[in-house]
Scaffold this motif. Structure first.
Motif, PDB file in Angstrom:
ATOM      1  N   ARG A   7      -3.654   0.051   8.885  1.00 47.38           N
ATOM      2  CA  ARG A   7      -3.058   1.329   8.467  1.00 47.38           C
ATOM      3  C   ARG A   7      -2.490   1.080   7.075  1.00 47.38           C
ATOM      4  O   ARG A   7      -1.981  -0.014   6.798  1.00 47.38           O
ATOM      5  CB  ARG A   7      -1.956   1.790   9.431  1.00 47.38           C
ATOM      6  CG  ARG A   7      -1.499   3.221   9.165  1.00 47.38           C
ATOM      7  CD  ARG A   7      -0.406   3.716  10.127  1.00 47.38           C
ATOM      8  NE  ARG A   7      -0.685   3.383  11.491  1.00 47.38           N
ATOM      9  CZ  ARG A   7       0.052   2.520  12.222  1.00 47.38           C
ATOM     10  NH1 ARG A   7       1.116   1.947  11.716  1.00 47.38           N
ATOM     11  NH2 ARG A   7      -0.269   2.251  13.450  1.00 47.38           N
ATOM     12  N   THR A  10       0.770  -1.295   5.510  1.00 46.83           N
ATOM     13  CA  THR A  10       1.351  -2.061   6.618  1.00 46.83           C
ATOM     14  C   THR A  10       0.899  -3.518   6.463  1.00 46.83           C
ATOM     15  O   THR A  10       0.255  -3.867   5.465  1.00 46.83           O
ATOM     16  CB  THR A  10       0.865  -1.530   7.984  1.00 46.83           C
ATOM     17  OG1 THR A  10      -0.538  -1.842   8.099  1.00 46.83           O
ATOM     18  CG2 THR A  10       1.096  -0.040   8.141  1.00 46.83           C
ATOM     19  N   GLY A  11       1.180  -4.318   7.465  1.00 45.44           N
ATOM     20  CA  GLY A  11       0.830  -5.739   7.417  1.00 45.44           C
ATOM     21  C   GLY A  11      -0.656  -6.009   7.272  1.00 45.44           C
ATOM     22  O   GLY A  11      -1.057  -7.138   6.955  1.00 45.44           O
ATOM     23  N   LYS A  33      -1.532   6.944  13.714  1.00 44.41           N
ATOM     24  CA  LYS A  33      -0.640   7.177  14.848  1.00 44.41           C
ATOM     25  C   LYS A  33      -0.916   8.566  15.440  1.00 44.41           C
ATOM     26  O   LYS A  33      -1.440   9.439  14.751  1.00 44.41           O
ATOM     27  CB  LYS A  33       0.814   7.097  14.395  1.00 44.41           C
ATOM     28  CG  LYS A  33       1.224   5.685  14.014  1.00 44.41           C
ATOM     29  CD  LYS A  33       2.709   5.635  13.704  1.00 44.41           C
ATOM     30  CE  LYS A  33       3.137   4.230  13.351  1.00 44.41           C
ATOM     31  NZ  LYS A  33       4.559   4.138  13.019  1.00 44.41           N
ATOM     32  N   GLN A  37       3.889   9.756  16.925  1.00 46.00           N
ATOM     33  CA  GLN A  37       4.107   8.546  16.110  1.00 46.00           C
ATOM     34  C   GLN A  37       3.918   7.251  16.906  1.00 46.00           C
ATOM     35  O   GLN A  37       4.505   6.213  16.596  1.00 46.00           O
ATOM     36  CB  GLN A  37       5.505   8.552  15.453  1.00 46.00           C
ATOM     37  CG  GLN A  37       5.663   9.621  14.371  1.00 46.00           C
ATOM     38  CD  GLN A  37       4.606   9.487  13.269  1.00 46.00           C
ATOM     39  OE1 GLN A  37       4.520   8.478  12.587  1.00 46.00           O
ATOM     40  NE2 GLN A  37       3.761  10.501  13.119  1.00 46.00           N
ATOM     41  N   GLY A  50       0.351  -2.236  20.213  1.00 42.93           N
ATOM     42  CA  GLY A  50       0.135  -1.041  19.400  1.00 42.93           C
ATOM     43  C   GLY A  50       0.328  -1.264  17.912  1.00 42.93           C
ATOM     44  O   GLY A  50       0.315  -0.322  17.126  1.00 42.93           O
ATOM     45  N   VAL A  52      -0.460  -2.801  14.045  1.00 40.19           N
ATOM     46  CA  VAL A  52      -1.482  -3.296  13.130  1.00 40.19           C
ATOM     47  C   VAL A  52      -0.845  -4.400  12.296  1.00 40.19           C
ATOM     48  O   VAL A  52       0.372  -4.383  12.084  1.00 40.19           O
ATOM     49  CB  VAL A  52      -2.014  -2.172  12.206  1.00 40.19           C
ATOM     50  CG1 VAL A  52      -2.903  -1.225  12.966  1.00 40.19           C
ATOM     51  CG2 VAL A  52      -0.886  -1.429  11.508  1.00 40.19           C
ATOM     52  N   PRO A  53      -1.627  -5.370  11.821  1.00 42.55           N
ATOM     53  CA  PRO A  53      -3.072  -5.467  11.960  1.00 42.55           C
ATOM     54  C   PRO A  53      -3.514  -6.131  13.267  1.00 42.55           C
ATOM     55  O   PRO A  53      -2.724  -6.782  13.945  1.00 42.55           O
ATOM     56  CB  PRO A  53      -3.457  -6.376  10.786  1.00 42.55           C
ATOM     57  CG  PRO A  53      -2.278  -7.292  10.623  1.00 42.55           C
ATOM     58  CD  PRO A  53      -1.074  -6.462  10.980  1.00 42.55           C
ATOM     59  N   GLU A  65      -1.195 -10.847  14.959  1.00 41.90           N
ATOM     60  CA  GLU A  65      -0.255 -11.648  14.150  1.00 41.90           C
ATOM     61  C   GLU A  65      -0.842 -11.913  12.758  1.00 41.90           C
ATOM     62  O   GLU A  65      -1.725 -12.744  12.557  1.00 41.90           O
ATOM     63  CB  GLU A  65       0.164 -12.958  14.833  1.00 41.90           C
ATOM     64  CG  GLU A  65       0.865 -12.743  16.163  1.00 41.90           C
ATOM     65  CD  GLU A  65       2.022 -11.739  16.090  1.00 41.90           C
ATOM     66  OE1 GLU A  65       2.762 -11.735  15.085  1.00 41.90           O
ATOM     67  OE2 GLU A  65       2.168 -10.938  17.032  1.00 41.90           O
TER      68      GLU A  65
END
Ligand SMILES: N[C@@H](CCC(=O)N[C@@H](CS)C(=O)NCC(=O)O)C(=O)O
Length: 208
Positions: A7, A10-11, A33, A37, A50, A52-53, A65
């Motif tokens: 997403r 994000t990570g 989402k 959300q 739930g 990401v990633p 992770e």
């Protein structure tokens, strides 16, 4: 081929940047989402948390992770030099900082962005957020005080740790304040963000 469940901002951004720099073929699957959300139901089969990633490997297994993905992918293509070799004197420090950042800075960020998730009492949220901001500053200060970038954490060769750290800097509550307090972090960020695969991923993720 690898499949990255992602997403924007994000990570997954650091993992995407690393895939780009390594030149590995991958498919990106955006995980939007739902109206409440929450992660969509289909994605809970990929990552029951739930989050990401998530990364599906060519053999079909899925790992979660983000730091594990960075370590795994950089090791997959040693000739790209995105990770110190296991025999290198900087290997232990490389692993330390990747895990340190995931265990400390990333989790402080999560408390800062989602403070209401960290107590059963909604009115605790603003105190949790204030403390998370202090913890994040401390996490970065400890990191900055122990590195000597030139311009990357381990000299003139970028590593997966530079990419991961740089993503986390952009999530600070005030990036300009962070960089003026800790110019070494700006040195790492500026050099890392100039690398074309990283720049491409940052742009696609809407990161500056
Ligand atoms: N420890 C995990 C944390 C992943 C994580 O928390 N991801 C966030 C986005 S940065 C997420 O998906 N949170 C769920 C949500 O926003 O509801 C990792 O390093 O991959």
């Amino acid at each position: 081929m690898h499949i990255l469940y992602a997403r924007k901002n994000t990570g997954s951004a650091a993992v995407e940047a690393l895939l780009e720099v390594l030149g590995l073929a991958y498919e990106l699957r955006e995980v939007e989402k739902d109206a409440d959300q929450n992660a969509p139901t289909w994605y809970l089969k990929i990552n029951p948390r739930g989050e990401v990633p998530a990364l599906q490997l060519p053999d079909g297994q899925v790992i979660t992770e983000s730091a594990a993905m960075m370590i795994y992918l950089a090791d997959l293509k040693p000739e790209a030099n995105l990770a110190p070799a296991t025999t290198s004197p900087t290997r232990a420090s490389y692993l330390r900082w990747l895990v340190y950042l995931a265990a400390n800075a990333y989790t402080s960020d999560l408390r800062m962005y989602y403070p209401e998730r960290y107590s059963t009492e909604l009115n605790h949220a603003s105190a949790i957020k204030s403390q998370a901001i202090r913890h994040l500053a401390r996490d970065f200060d400890i990191f900055a005080n122990q590195i000597s970038p030139s311009p990357f954490i381990f000299g003139n060769q970028v590593s997966a740790a530079d990419i991961y750290a740089s993503m986390l800097f952009t999530w600070a509550d005030d990036v300009a304040v962070l960089f003026s307090r800790q110019p070494k972090l700006k040195t790492v960020f500026d050099a890392t963000s100039k690398i074309s695969g990283v720049a491409k991923a940052w742009t696609r993720n809407g990161m500056t």
